[in-house]
Design a protein around this motif. Structure first.
Motif, PDB file in Angstrom:
ATOM      1  N   SER A 178      32.757  50.552  37.073  1.00 50.44           N
ATOM      2  CA  SER A 178      33.187  49.275  36.513  1.00 50.44           C
ATOM      3  C   SER A 178      32.056  48.667  35.685  1.00 50.44           C
ATOM      4  CB  SER A 178      33.586  48.308  37.634  1.00 50.44           C
ATOM      5  OG  SER A 178      34.633  48.848  38.420  1.00 50.44           O
ATOM      6  N   LEU A 179      32.423  47.738  34.825  1.00 50.91           N
ATOM      7  CA  LEU A 179      31.439  47.075  33.964  1.00 50.91           C
ATOM      8  C   LEU A 179      31.510  45.571  34.198  1.00 50.91           C
ATOM      9  CD1 LEU A 179      29.363  47.384  31.659  1.00 50.91           C
ATOM     10  CD2 LEU A 179      31.245  47.039  30.054  1.00 50.91           C
ATOM     11  N   ILE A 180      30.393  44.993  34.614  1.00 55.19           N
ATOM     12  CA  ILE A 180      30.351  43.547  34.843  1.00 55.19           C
ATOM     13  C   ILE A 180      30.301  42.835  33.494  1.00 55.19           C
ATOM     14  CG2 ILE A 180      29.045  41.649  35.862  1.00 55.19           C
ATOM     15  CD1 ILE A 180      27.961  43.574  37.918  1.00 55.19           C
ATOM     16  N   LEU A 181      31.292  41.980  33.257  1.00 56.25           N
ATOM     17  CA  LEU A 181      31.354  41.239  32.001  1.00 56.25           C
ATOM     18  C   LEU A 181      30.712  39.870  32.123  1.00 56.25           C
ATOM     19  CD1 LEU A 181      34.997  42.128  30.883  1.00 56.25           C
ATOM     20  CD2 LEU A 181      32.860  43.256  30.258  1.00 56.25           C
ATOM     21  N   VAL A 235      34.246  55.998  44.449  1.00 63.76           N
ATOM     22  CA  VAL A 235      35.527  56.339  43.825  1.00 63.76           C
ATOM     23  C   VAL A 235      35.304  57.170  42.568  1.00 63.76           C
ATOM     24  CG1 VAL A 235      37.560  55.383  42.687  1.00 63.76           C
ATOM     25  CG2 VAL A 235      36.691  54.313  44.764  1.00 63.76           C
ATOM     26  N   LYS A 236      34.349  56.741  41.737  1.00 65.78           N
ATOM     27  CA  LYS A 236      34.031  57.501  40.530  1.00 65.78           C
ATOM     28  C   LYS A 236      33.465  58.871  40.883  1.00 65.78           C
ATOM     29  CE  LYS A 236      31.065  57.374  36.409  1.00 65.78           C
ATOM     30  NZ  LYS A 236      30.009  56.633  35.691  1.00 65.78           N
ATOM     31  N   GLY A 237      32.642  58.922  41.920  1.00 69.90           N
ATOM     32  CA  GLY A 237      32.076  60.194  42.344  1.00 69.90           C
ATOM     33  C   GLY A 237      33.131  61.174  42.813  1.00 69.90           C
ATOM     34  N   PRO A 283      40.354  42.555  31.824  1.00 75.07           N
ATOM     35  CA  PRO A 283      39.316  42.300  32.840  1.00 75.07           C
ATOM     36  C   PRO A 283      39.907  41.723  34.117  1.00 75.07           C
ATOM     37  CG  PRO A 283      38.634  41.504  30.681  1.00 75.07           C
ATOM     38  CD  PRO A 283      40.088  41.850  30.557  1.00 75.07           C
ATOM     39  N   VAL A 284      39.243  42.027  35.231  1.00 71.26           N
ATOM     40  CA  VAL A 284      39.703  41.596  36.549  1.00 71.26           C
ATOM     41  C   VAL A 284      38.643  40.701  37.180  1.00 71.26           C
ATOM     42  CG1 VAL A 284      40.459  42.345  38.828  1.00 71.26           C
ATOM     43  CG2 VAL A 284      40.975  43.750  36.813  1.00 71.26           C
ATOM     44  N   ARG A 285      39.099  39.607  37.765  1.00 68.29           N
ATOM     45  CA  ARG A 285      38.176  38.686  38.452  1.00 68.29           C
ATOM     46  C   ARG A 285      38.067  39.095  39.923  1.00 68.29           C
ATOM     47  NH1 ARG A 285      35.984  33.766  37.438  1.00 68.29           N
ATOM     48  NH2 ARG A 285      35.496  32.427  39.234  1.00 68.29           N
ATOM     49  N   LYS A 286      36.849  39.207  40.398  1.00 72.19           N
ATOM     50  CA  LYS A 286      36.585  39.594  41.781  1.00 72.19           C
ATOM     51  C   LYS A 286      35.898  38.440  42.505  1.00 72.19           C
ATOM     52  CE  LYS A 286      37.850  43.992  41.347  1.00 72.19           C
ATOM     53  NZ  LYS A 286      38.873  44.675  42.162  1.00 72.19           N
ATOM     54  N   LEU A 344      37.561  52.233  32.842  1.00 73.18           N
ATOM     55  CA  LEU A 344      37.118  53.602  33.031  1.00 73.18           C
ATOM     56  C   LEU A 344      37.792  54.255  34.227  1.00 73.18           C
ATOM     57  CD1 LEU A 344      35.180  55.892  32.200  1.00 73.18           C
ATOM     58  CD2 LEU A 344      33.477  54.898  33.741  1.00 73.18           C
ATOM     59  N   LEU A 345      38.129  53.449  35.236  1.00 72.38           N
ATOM     60  CA  LEU A 345      38.723  53.986  36.466  1.00 72.38           C
ATOM     61  C   LEU A 345      40.245  53.929  36.452  1.00 72.38           C
ATOM     62  CD1 LEU A 345      36.297  52.303  39.028  1.00 72.38           C
ATOM     63  CD2 LEU A 345      36.165  54.613  38.105  1.00 72.38           C
TER      64      LEU A 345
END
Length: 204
Positions: free
Chosen positions: A107-110, A134-136, A94-97, A87-88
């Motif tokens: 972001s969406l937690i998978l 950031v979205k705001g 998917p990205v691992r944090k 979305l951003l």
């Protein structure tokens, strides 16, 4: 003719105002998500308190859910998660944090590396909320875009100004003629309105 032009102009303006207001309300609802709930940790991390996303403030330490949307910007303190940031960024992978990384509103937690059902292993600290995320900021730029100066708009304004000047001169001349020949005042008013309506194209 002049009455028709005036009526259409007012009706179109009202429709535009209503449409813009509806769009802004929808955009505000997108950023002010109040459905997600988190488990808040106290200073000793011994007690869990449920808190809604609308009540979260910077500095609050929470446990991340196993899945669901991220409703504010956070910094991961411990553990790791996999998030979808399409979305951003538009990136579908998917990205691992991990600890020290930032996760952003939108972001969406998978998945969450939660091996113990009684305790989430991923803890994060809230850094920004609402329109400061950031979205705001992205949505703020949509709601209040930076003004842009276009040559086309400038030329259109100059053209309208010129037509207004011509309309005023012709209206004044018409009124003078009507007074000089002692014509009806109502007829003079209709002529002046027609001159103004014809001089300025309704499309502008």
């Amino acid at each position: 003719y002049a009455g028709s032009v005036l009526g259409i102009t007012i009706f179109t303006a009202l429709l535009s105002v209503v449409r813009i207001r509806k769009d802004r309300i929808k955009i505000r609802k997108m950023i002010l998500d109040q459905t997600q709930q988190y488990l808040m940790l106290d200073e000793n991390e011994r007690k869990n308190i449920s808190v809604k996303s609308r009540d979260m403030v910077p500095g609050l330490k929470v446990k991340l859910p196993k899945n669901g949307p991220v409703t504010c910007d956070m910094v991961i303190d411990s553990g790791s998660i996999v998030v979808d940031e399409s979305l951003l960024t538009g990136e579908s992978i998917p990205v691992r944090k991990i600890a020290g990384d930032k996760i952003y509103n939108g972001s969406l937690i998978l998945s969450n590396n939660d091996n113990d059902e009684k305790q989430h292993s991923c803890v994060a600290t809230v850094s920004k909320t609402g329109f400061y995320t950031v979205k705001g900021q992205m949505i703020t730029s949509i709601l209040y875009p930076a003004p842009t100066k276009l040559n086309l708009q400038s030329d259109a304004n100059k053209f309208i100004l010129g037509m207004v000047i011509i309309a005023v001169i012709m209206s004044g001349y018409t009124i003078w003629l009507m007074v000089y020949y002692e014509e009806d005042a109502i007829e003079a008013f209709y002529l002046v309105v027609d001159i103004i309506a014809i001089s300025i194209p309704p499309a502008l």
